[in-house]
Design a protein around this motif. Structure first.
Motif, PDB file in Angstrom:
ATOM      1  N   GLY A   1       0.860  -1.186   0.000  1.00 30.69           N
ATOM      2  CA  GLY A   1       0.000   0.000   0.000  1.00 30.69           C
ATOM      3  C   GLY A   1       0.896   1.236   0.000  1.00 30.69           C
ATOM      4  O   GLY A   1       1.789   1.362  -0.839  1.00 30.69           O
ATOM      5  N   ASP A   2       0.701   2.109   0.998  1.00 28.32           N
ATOM      6  CA  ASP A   2       1.535   3.320   1.075  1.00 28.32           C
ATOM      7  C   ASP A   2       2.821   3.083   1.867  1.00 28.32           C
ATOM      8  O   ASP A   2       3.708   3.931   1.899  1.00 28.32           O
ATOM      9  CB  ASP A   2       0.755   4.457   1.785  1.00 28.32           C
ATOM     10  N   PHE A   3       2.879   1.925   2.537  1.00 34.37           N
ATOM     11  CA  PHE A   3       4.024   1.665   3.423  1.00 34.37           C
ATOM     12  C   PHE A   3       5.205   1.101   2.624  1.00 34.37           C
ATOM     13  O   PHE A   3       5.065   0.115   1.896  1.00 34.37           O
ATOM     14  CB  PHE A   3       3.610   0.664   4.512  1.00 34.37           C
ATOM     15  N   VAL A   4       6.367   1.753   2.783  1.00 33.27           N
ATOM     16  CA  VAL A   4       7.554   1.292   2.047  1.00 33.27           C
ATOM     17  C   VAL A   4       8.340   0.331   2.944  1.00 33.27           C
ATOM     18  O   VAL A   4       8.952   0.742   3.929  1.00 33.27           O
ATOM     19  CB  VAL A   4       8.454   2.486   1.629  1.00 33.27           C
ATOM     20  N   ALA A   5       8.294  -0.954   2.602  1.00 33.41           N
ATOM     21  CA  ALA A   5       8.955  -1.972   3.429  1.00 33.41           C
ATOM     22  C   ALA A   5      10.427  -2.128   3.072  1.00 33.41           C
ATOM     23  O   ALA A   5      11.254  -2.445   3.930  1.00 33.41           O
ATOM     24  CB  ALA A   5       8.233  -3.307   3.283  1.00 33.41           C
ATOM     25  N   LEU A   6      10.785  -1.940   1.810  1.00 30.78           N
ATOM     26  CA  LEU A   6      12.199  -1.932   1.385  1.00 30.78           C
ATOM     27  C   LEU A   6      12.452  -0.621   0.647  1.00 30.78           C
ATOM     28  O   LEU A   6      11.735  -0.294  -0.308  1.00 30.78           O
ATOM     29  CB  LEU A   6      12.523  -3.101   0.451  1.00 30.78           C
ATOM     30  N   LYS A   7      13.483   0.098   1.105  1.00 35.81           N
ATOM     31  CA  LYS A   7      13.721   1.449   0.567  1.00 35.81           C
ATOM     32  C   LYS A   7      14.970   1.480  -0.320  1.00 35.81           C
ATOM     33  O   LYS A   7      16.079   1.689   0.167  1.00 35.81           O
ATOM     34  CB  LYS A   7      13.907   2.436   1.723  1.00 35.81           C
ATOM     35  N   GLY A   8      14.794   1.190  -1.589  1.00 39.25           N
ATOM     36  CA  GLY A   8      15.896   1.314  -2.545  1.00 39.25           C
ATOM     37  C   GLY A   8      17.136   0.527  -2.158  1.00 39.25           C
ATOM     38  O   GLY A   8      18.249   1.050  -2.147  1.00 39.25           O
ATOM     39  N   ILE A   9      16.923  -0.756  -1.884  1.00 40.82           N
ATOM     40  CA  ILE A   9      18.037  -1.603  -1.423  1.00 40.82           C
ATOM     41  C   ILE A   9      18.877  -2.121  -2.586  1.00 40.82           C
ATOM     42  O   ILE A   9      18.338  -2.536  -3.612  1.00 40.82           O
ATOM     43  CB  ILE A   9      17.452  -2.775  -0.608  1.00 40.82           C
TER      44      ILE A   9
ATOM     45  N   THR B   1      28.983 -16.254   6.883  1.00 42.37           N
ATOM     46  CA  THR B   1      30.261 -15.605   6.560  1.00 42.37           C
ATOM     47  C   THR B   1      30.071 -14.099   6.366  1.00 42.37           C
ATOM     48  O   THR B   1      31.023 -13.335   6.438  1.00 42.37           O
ATOM     49  CB  THR B   1      30.869 -16.203   5.271  1.00 42.37           C
ATOM     50  N   ARG B   2      28.826 -13.703   6.108  1.00 41.80           N
ATOM     51  CA  ARG B   2      28.538 -12.276   5.871  1.00 41.80           C
ATOM     52  C   ARG B   2      27.238 -11.914   6.587  1.00 41.80           C
ATOM     53  O   ARG B   2      26.280 -12.700   6.553  1.00 41.80           O
ATOM     54  CB  ARG B   2      28.412 -12.052   4.373  1.00 41.80           C
ATOM     55  N   ILE B   3      27.235 -10.738   7.211  1.00 44.09           N
ATOM     56  CA  ILE B   3      26.056 -10.299   7.966  1.00 44.09           C
ATOM     57  C   ILE B   3      25.493  -9.031   7.334  1.00 44.09           C
ATOM     58  O   ILE B   3      26.234  -8.056   7.111  1.00 44.09           O
ATOM     59  CB  ILE B   3      26.425  -9.976   9.443  1.00 44.09           C
ATOM     60  N   VAL B   4      24.200  -9.083   7.057  1.00 46.00           N
ATOM     61  CA  VAL B   4      23.494  -7.884   6.604  1.00 46.00           C
ATOM     62  C   VAL B   4      22.524  -7.491   7.713  1.00 46.00           C
ATOM     63  O   VAL B   4      21.707  -8.301   8.140  1.00 46.00           O
ATOM     64  CB  VAL B   4      22.755  -8.148   5.268  1.00 46.00           C
ATOM     65  N   GLY B   5      22.648  -6.253   8.203  1.00 42.47           N
ATOM     66  CA  GLY B   5      21.751  -5.767   9.250  1.00 42.47           C
ATOM     67  C   GLY B   5      20.727  -4.836   8.646  1.00 42.47           C
ATOM     68  O   GLY B   5      21.084  -3.950   7.852  1.00 42.47           O
ATOM     69  N   MET B   6      19.467  -5.035   9.014  1.00 43.54           N
ATOM     70  CA  MET B   6      18.401  -4.192   8.460  1.00 43.54           C
ATOM     71  C   MET B   6      17.701  -3.388   9.535  1.00 43.54           C
ATOM     72  O   MET B   6      17.523  -3.856  10.663  1.00 43.54           O
ATOM     73  CB  MET B   6      17.366  -5.067   7.757  1.00 43.54           C
ATOM     74  N   SER B   7      17.311  -2.179   9.168  1.00 41.99           N
ATOM     75  CA  SER B   7      16.530  -1.324  10.056  1.00 41.99           C
ATOM     76  C   SER B   7      15.608  -0.478   9.189  1.00 41.99           C
ATOM     77  O   SER B   7      16.076   0.144   8.221  1.00 41.99           O
ATOM     78  CB  SER B   7      17.468  -0.435  10.874  1.00 41.99           C
ATOM     79  N   LYS B   8      14.337  -0.490   9.519  1.00 43.84           N
ATOM     80  CA  LYS B   8      13.327   0.343   8.830  1.00 43.84           C
ATOM     81  C   LYS B   8      13.439   0.242   7.306  1.00 43.84           C
ATOM     82  O   LYS B   8      13.449   1.266   6.611  1.00 43.84           O
ATOM     83  CB  LYS B   8      13.471   1.803   9.269  1.00 43.84           C
ATOM     84  N   GLY B   9      13.577  -0.966   6.802  1.00 46.54           N
ATOM     85  CA  GLY B   9      13.565  -1.164   5.353  1.00 46.54           C
ATOM     86  C   GLY B   9      14.853  -0.824   4.646  1.00 46.54           C
ATOM     87  O   GLY B   9      14.895  -0.768   3.414  1.00 46.54           O
ATOM     88  N   GLU B  10      15.922  -0.595   5.431  1.00 52.47           N
ATOM     89  CA  GLU B  10      17.200  -0.268   4.800  1.00 52.47           C
ATOM     90  C   GLU B  10      18.309  -1.185   5.323  1.00 52.47           C
ATOM     91  O   GLU B  10      18.224  -1.671   6.457  1.00 52.47           O
ATOM     92  CB  GLU B  10      17.582   1.188   5.090  1.00 52.47           C
TER      93      GLU B  10
END
Ligand code: ADP
Length: 217
Positions: free
Chosen positions: A12-20, A186-195
């Motif tokens: 909807g209007d909510f952006v769950a992933l922001k230009g990743i 072997t690699r860590i990706v940390g996410m916060s607020k869709g980024e």
């Protein structure tokens, strides 16, 4: 190799992933961490979409058929890799030639004795290990898991993660236990607020480095 470039997802209007943007090289063992609602499952699903067809995916809600046996549920991991006749015969009369490779995966997860048990009779943690067995059994270069050991006890979580991350495949897992992500990925990706707010080799990180990902939420 799989790559997302400036990739956004909206509900909807909510952006769950922001230009990743993210590039995952063949054979990497990637752990995605972050608070609830950070967008981990959405990112995993987008990676899966990019890879499909063929990737193994352990769903958060498992997607098992409770009325069928553990054997049948694990065997389903290769349904599209067999002929319809083989699948039909196996549903009614599982032959040992098909049971053996399933048993081998179950043995590695300490579940060989459950081969013929209906999934509905298993505990939540055991059901999750069946979903893991099905994904491992599937012959694919990619294994993706959305909180694959969330209901599994600590000992069996270690066994399952050891198995998954030692496969000669590209592995991407969302994990809410930071210590497990550091130990097995072997690699860590940390996410916060869709980024993506952290992307580094696990060997270069400590648990407190990752804690900052949770503080930014
Ligand atoms: P995580 O896996 O980190 O907990 P998700 O990727 O599941 O996060 O969700 C990210 C955000 O998107 C959350 O705020 C969640 O409520 C929202 N969200 C997820 N799926 C939907 C959906 N189908 N419809 C609306 N909002 C959704």
């Amino acid at each position: 190799m799989v790559e997302l470039v400036d990739h956004s997802v909206k509900y909807g209007d909510f952006v769950a992933l922001k230009g990743i943007s993210i590039k995952i090289e063949r054979g990497e063992k990637l752990g995605i961490v972050g608070s609830s609602g950070a967008g981990k499952s959405t990112l995993l699903r987008e990676i899966y979409r990019k890879i499909t067809p063929g990737a193994s995916l352990i769903h958060q809600h498992l997607a098992l058929v409770p009325q069928l046996s553990v054997f049948h549920n694990v065997f389903m991991g290769r349904l599209d890799q067999n002929s319809s006749v083989q699948n039909l015969v196996n549903l009614v009369y599982p032959r040992s030639v098909y049971k053996e490779p399933v048993l081998e995966v179950l043995s590695q997860l300490g579940m060989a004795d459950k081969l013929l048990s209906p999934v509905s009779l298993l505990s939540g943690g055991e059901q999750q290990r069946v979903a893991i067995a099905r994904a491992v059994f599937r012959d694919s270069g990619y294994l993706l898991g959305d909180e694959p050991v969330a209901s599994v006890d600590p000992y069996n979580s270690d066994v399952a993660l050891e198995l998954m991350t030692n496969l000669n495949r590209t592995v991407v897992l969302t994990l809410h236990k930071v210590d497990l992500a550091l130990k097995y990925c072997t690699r860590i990706v940390g996410m916060s607020k869709g980024e993506i707010v952290l992307d580094a080799a696990a060997a270069s990180l400590s648990e407190s480095d990752i804690a900052s990902v949770y503080r930014t939420c």
